[in-house]
Design a protein around this motif. Structure first.
Motif, PDB file in Angstrom:
ATOM      1  N   LEU A  22       0.861  -1.214  -0.127  1.00 56.60           N
ATOM      2  CA  LEU A  22      -0.066   0.023   0.067  1.00 56.60           C
ATOM      3  C   LEU A  22       0.952   1.284   0.119  1.00 56.60           C
ATOM      4  CD1 LEU A  22      -2.825  -1.108   2.306  1.00 56.60           C
ATOM      5  CD2 LEU A  22      -2.983  -0.713  -0.224  1.00 56.60           C
ATOM      6  N   PRO A  23       1.944   1.568   0.759  1.00 57.28           N
ATOM      7  CA  PRO A  23       2.788   2.513   0.859  1.00 57.28           C
ATOM      8  C   PRO A  23       3.400   2.593  -0.394  1.00 57.28           C
ATOM      9  CG  PRO A  23       3.216   1.470   2.858  1.00 57.28           C
ATOM     10  CD  PRO A  23       2.205   0.673   1.948  1.00 57.28           C
ATOM     11  N   THR A  24       3.870   1.534  -1.111  1.00 54.35           N
ATOM     12  CA  THR A  24       4.566   1.758  -2.244  1.00 54.35           C
ATOM     13  C   THR A  24       3.474   2.301  -3.479  1.00 54.35           C
ATOM     14  OG1 THR A  24       5.966  -0.236  -1.701  1.00 54.35           O
ATOM     15  CG2 THR A  24       5.930   0.373  -3.932  1.00 54.35           C
ATOM     16  N   LEU A  25       2.447   1.722  -3.349  1.00 52.67           N
ATOM     17  CA  LEU A  25       1.422   2.166  -4.593  1.00 52.67           C
ATOM     18  C   LEU A  25       1.093   3.499  -4.383  1.00 52.67           C
ATOM     19  CD1 LEU A  25      -1.321  -0.757  -4.376  1.00 52.67           C
ATOM     20  CD2 LEU A  25       0.182   0.136  -6.323  1.00 52.67           C
ATOM     21  N   ASP A  26       0.947   4.259  -3.109  1.00 48.99           N
ATOM     22  CA  ASP A  26       0.695   5.542  -2.866  1.00 48.99           C
ATOM     23  C   ASP A  26       1.810   6.343  -3.376  1.00 48.99           C
ATOM     24  OD1 ASP A  26      -1.586   4.639  -1.569  1.00 48.99           O
ATOM     25  OD2 ASP A  26      -0.654   4.939   0.327  1.00 48.99           O
ATOM     26  N   GLN A  27       3.093   5.898  -3.176  1.00 48.10           N
ATOM     27  CA  GLN A  27       4.239   6.347  -3.598  1.00 48.10           C
ATOM     28  C   GLN A  27       4.340   6.528  -5.110  1.00 48.10           C
ATOM     29  OE1 GLN A  27       7.962   4.782  -2.489  1.00 48.10           O
ATOM     30  NE2 GLN A  27       9.269   6.407  -3.272  1.00 48.10           N
ATOM     31  N   LEU A  28       4.046   5.422  -5.703  1.00 54.18           N
ATOM     32  CA  LEU A  28       4.022   5.477  -7.201  1.00 54.18           C
ATOM     33  C   LEU A  28       2.983   6.553  -7.968  1.00 54.18           C
ATOM     34  CD1 LEU A  28       4.215   1.595  -7.901  1.00 54.18           C
ATOM     35  CD2 LEU A  28       6.021   3.404  -8.461  1.00 54.18           C
ATOM     36  N   HIS A  29       1.800   6.296  -7.143  1.00 53.45           N
ATOM     37  CA  HIS A  29       0.648   7.216  -8.005  1.00 53.45           C
ATOM     38  C   HIS A  29       1.313   8.668  -7.506  1.00 53.45           C
ATOM     39  CE1 HIS A  29      -2.571   4.515  -8.679  1.00 53.45           C
ATOM     40  NE2 HIS A  29      -2.238   3.917  -7.750  1.00 53.45           N
ATOM     41  N   GLU A  30       1.899   9.002  -6.655  1.00 56.53           N
ATOM     42  CA  GLU A  30       2.267  10.363  -6.170  1.00 56.53           C
ATOM     43  C   GLU A  30       3.463  10.524  -7.351  1.00 56.53           C
ATOM     44  OE1 GLU A  30       3.833  10.583  -2.115  1.00 56.53           O
ATOM     45  OE2 GLU A  30       1.892  10.562  -1.389  1.00 56.53           O
ATOM     46  N   THR A  31       4.149   9.792  -7.784  1.00 56.90           N
ATOM     47  CA  THR A  31       5.082  10.118  -8.644  1.00 56.90           C
ATOM     48  C   THR A  31       4.485  10.409  -9.985  1.00 56.90           C
ATOM     49  OG1 THR A  31       6.764   8.735  -7.601  1.00 56.90           O
ATOM     50  CG2 THR A  31       7.022   9.149  -9.604  1.00 56.90           C
ATOM     51  N   LEU A  32       3.544   9.502 -10.337  1.00 57.52           N
ATOM     52  CA  LEU A  32       2.710   9.803 -11.562  1.00 57.52           C
ATOM     53  C   LEU A  32       2.179  10.960 -11.709  1.00 57.52           C
ATOM     54  CD1 LEU A  32       2.004   8.244 -14.228  1.00 57.52           C
ATOM     55  CD2 LEU A  32      -0.067   7.172 -12.894  1.00 57.52           C
ATOM     56  N   GLU A  33       1.472  11.496 -10.637  1.00 57.56           N
ATOM     57  CA  GLU A  33       0.898  12.614 -10.498  1.00 57.56           C
ATOM     58  C   GLU A  33       2.074  14.070 -10.724  1.00 57.56           C
ATOM     59  OE1 GLU A  33      -1.966  15.369  -7.665  1.00 57.56           O
ATOM     60  OE2 GLU A  33      -1.437  13.555  -7.091  1.00 57.56           O
ATOM     61  N   MET A  34       2.980  13.618 -10.153  1.00 59.09           N
ATOM     62  CA  MET A  34       4.228  14.640 -10.295  1.00 59.09           C
ATOM     63  C   MET A  34       4.737  14.886 -11.800  1.00 59.09           C
ATOM     64  SD  MET A  34       7.596  14.796 -10.738  1.00 59.09           S
ATOM     65  CE  MET A  34       8.301  13.339  -9.921  1.00 59.09           C
ATOM     66  N   LEU A  35       4.992  13.545 -12.539  1.00 59.75           N
ATOM     67  CA  LEU A  35       5.382  13.330 -13.741  1.00 59.75           C
ATOM     68  C   LEU A  35       4.296  14.373 -14.810  1.00 59.75           C
ATOM     69  CD1 LEU A  35       6.634  10.001 -13.888  1.00 59.75           C
ATOM     70  CD2 LEU A  35       8.036  12.061 -13.971  1.00 59.75           C
ATOM     71  N   GLU A  36       2.850  14.099 -14.668  1.00 58.23           N
ATOM     72  CA  GLU A  36       1.817  14.448 -15.389  1.00 58.23           C
ATOM     73  C   GLU A  36       1.886  16.124 -15.199  1.00 58.23           C
ATOM     74  OE1 GLU A  36      -1.571  12.460 -13.717  1.00 58.23           O
ATOM     75  OE2 GLU A  36      -1.202  10.693 -15.167  1.00 58.23           O
ATOM     76  N   LYS A  37       2.127  16.601 -14.070  1.00 62.12           N
ATOM     77  CA  LYS A  37       2.090  18.063 -13.825  1.00 62.12           C
ATOM     78  C   LYS A  37       3.358  18.686 -14.851  1.00 62.12           C
ATOM     79  CE  LYS A  37      -0.214  18.262  -9.133  1.00 62.12           C
ATOM     80  NZ  LYS A  37      -0.093  18.770  -7.819  1.00 62.12           N
ATOM     81  N   LYS A  38       4.411  18.088 -14.469  1.00 61.38           N
ATOM     82  CA  LYS A  38       5.516  18.536 -14.972  1.00 61.38           C
ATOM     83  C   LYS A  38       5.478  18.420 -16.668  1.00 61.38           C
ATOM     84  CE  LYS A  38       9.569  17.677 -12.181  1.00 61.38           C
ATOM     85  NZ  LYS A  38      11.072  16.808 -11.762  1.00 61.38           N
ATOM     86  N   GLU A  39       4.691  17.306 -17.135  1.00 62.99           N
ATOM     87  CA  GLU A  39       4.432  17.093 -18.608  1.00 62.99           C
ATOM     88  C   GLU A  39       3.538  18.411 -19.067  1.00 62.99           C
ATOM     89  OE1 GLU A  39       2.712  14.108 -21.846  1.00 62.99           O
ATOM     90  OE2 GLU A  39       2.548  13.650 -19.695  1.00 62.99           O
ATOM     91  N   ARG A  40       2.532  18.600 -18.335  1.00 64.32           N
ATOM     92  CA  ARG A  40       1.617  19.788 -18.746  1.00 64.32           C
ATOM     93  C   ARG A  40       2.165  21.256 -18.771  1.00 64.32           C
ATOM     94  NH1 ARG A  40      -2.070  16.777 -15.436  1.00 64.32           N
ATOM     95  NH2 ARG A  40      -1.697  17.944 -13.579  1.00 64.32           N
ATOM     96  N   PHE A  41       3.104  21.311 -17.803  1.00 61.96           N
ATOM     97  CA  PHE A  41       3.961  22.632 -17.759  1.00 61.96           C
ATOM     98  C   PHE A  41       4.859  22.778 -19.071  1.00 61.96           C
ATOM     99  CE2 PHE A  41       7.763  25.015 -16.270  1.00 61.96           C
ATOM    100  CZ  PHE A  41       7.209  25.927 -16.104  1.00 61.96           C
ATOM    101  N   LEU A  42       5.463  21.419 -19.359  1.00 64.66           N
ATOM    102  CA  LEU A  42       6.234  21.888 -20.383  1.00 64.66           C
ATOM    103  C   LEU A  42       5.384  21.915 -21.812  1.00 64.66           C
ATOM    104  CD1 LEU A  42       9.022  18.961 -19.371  1.00 64.66           C
ATOM    105  CD2 LEU A  42       9.433  21.466 -19.473  1.00 64.66           C
ATOM    106  N   GLN A  43       4.405  21.394 -21.757  1.00 64.19           N
ATOM    107  CA  GLN A  43       3.478  21.540 -22.923  1.00 64.19           C
ATOM    108  C   GLN A  43       3.103  22.924 -23.145  1.00 64.19           C
ATOM    109  OE1 GLN A  43       0.456  18.676 -22.340  1.00 64.19           O
ATOM    110  NE2 GLN A  43       1.669  17.120 -23.422  1.00 64.19           N
ATOM    111  N   LYS A  44       2.934  23.667 -22.098  1.00 67.39           N
ATOM    112  CA  LYS A  44       2.511  24.932 -22.100  1.00 67.39           C
ATOM    113  C   LYS A  44       3.782  25.637 -22.464  1.00 67.39           C
ATOM    114  CE  LYS A  44      -1.063  24.971 -18.300  1.00 67.39           C
ATOM    115  NZ  LYS A  44      -1.472  25.516 -17.136  1.00 67.39           N
ATOM    116  N   LYS A  45       5.097  25.294 -21.906  1.00 69.46           N
ATOM    117  CA  LYS A  45       6.238  26.120 -22.383  1.00 69.46           C
ATOM    118  C   LYS A  45       6.529  26.069 -23.724  1.00 69.46           C
ATOM    119  CE  LYS A  45       8.270  27.927 -18.540  1.00 69.46           C
ATOM    120  NZ  LYS A  45       8.894  29.053 -18.468  1.00 69.46           N
ATOM    121  N   SER A  46       6.304  24.810 -24.560  1.00 72.51           N
ATOM    122  CA  SER A  46       6.610  24.581 -25.782  1.00 72.51           C
ATOM    123  C   SER A  46       5.515  25.418 -26.654  1.00 72.51           C
ATOM    124  CB  SER A  46       6.130  23.173 -26.180  1.00 72.51           C
ATOM    125  OG  SER A  46       6.338  22.764 -27.531  1.00 72.51           O
ATOM    126  N   SER A  47       4.269  25.415 -26.095  1.00 72.44           N
ATOM    127  CA  SER A  47       3.119  26.130 -27.046  1.00 72.44           C
ATOM    128  C   SER A  47       3.620  27.645 -27.026  1.00 72.44           C
ATOM    129  CB  SER A  47       1.580  25.964 -26.233  1.00 72.44           C
ATOM    130  OG  SER A  47       1.426  24.480 -26.379  1.00 72.44           O
TER     131      SER A  47
END
Length: 219
Positions: A22-47
């Protein structure tokens, strides 16, 4: 002694692995959420760099427009890396969730098996047969009680059933006679009615003779 310790050690390791899932799953979901936020930020920069390149192109500033396109390429490279990272994290989440589901299923089956064994150990054929005999005895006792309650007592027990049946038949015959229609004119009446008519005629004749005799004596 070593063989006895090994199963406990394996079981302990399984419990520890399951509890850490369970803690590992929580950590993975948090990491995934962080990566998605960075991706959205870079897409805005690219645009934004694309829009700048368009503005520089309109202003006939070729070098500035090329610099914006280079930055856009760098952002796109980072976005692609982040997408690959997200795929890896997704893969780990799926594998860990599947492993956890398998572990939970095995634990549930093991618990069910242990419960069944405990129930079986608490019962034996003699106890089952005794329970069935007691149930049959109680059922028979209840039948006897019900029969006793339905048996007539006191004044009800003195009634003659045959006599009651005969009386009931008489009542039914009387009711049937009352329901029969009267005989039409010109059709012979029953013997009982004819006899009744004859008796009335005789009484009238006797009354006439008595009247006549009284008149003669008066003379």
């Amino acid at each position: 002694m070593l063989k006895k310790l090994l199963p406990k050690t394996k079981s302990k390791k399984k419990k520890e692995a399951a509890s850490s899932a369970l803690p590992t799953l929580d950590q993975l979901h948090e990491t995934l959420e962080m990566l998605e936020k960075k991706e959205r930020f870079l897409q805005k920069k690219s645009s934004a760099e694309i829009e700048k390149a368009k503005d520089y192109t309109k202003a006939k500033n070729k070098n500035a427009a090329i610099q914006c396109l280079k930055k856009k390429k760098l952002y796109e490279t980072q976005i692609e890396q982040l997408s690959n990272f997200q795929l890896r994290v997704h893969d780990q989440i799926i594998m860990l969730e599947s492993a956890k589901a398998t572990t939970d299923t095995v634990d549930a089956l093991r618990s069910g098996s242990s419960a069944v064994k405990a129930i079986q150990n608490s019962l034996n054929i003699d106890d089952i047969e005794n329970a069935i005999d007691e149930a049959n005895e109680q059922t028979e006792n209840m039948k006897q009680i019900q029969e006793a309650l339905t048996t007539p007592v006191g004044a009800l027990a003195d009634f003659d059933e045959d006599e009651l049946e005969a009386e009931l038949e008489d009542l039914e015959e009387e009711e049937l006679d009352e329901e029969l229609p009267e005989a039409p004119v010109g059709i012979s009446v029953p013997v009982q009615q004819a006899a009744k008519g004859t008796s009335s005629s005789k009484q009238a004749s006797d009354l006439t003779e008595l009247t006549k005799l009284q008149a003669e004596m008066a003379l």
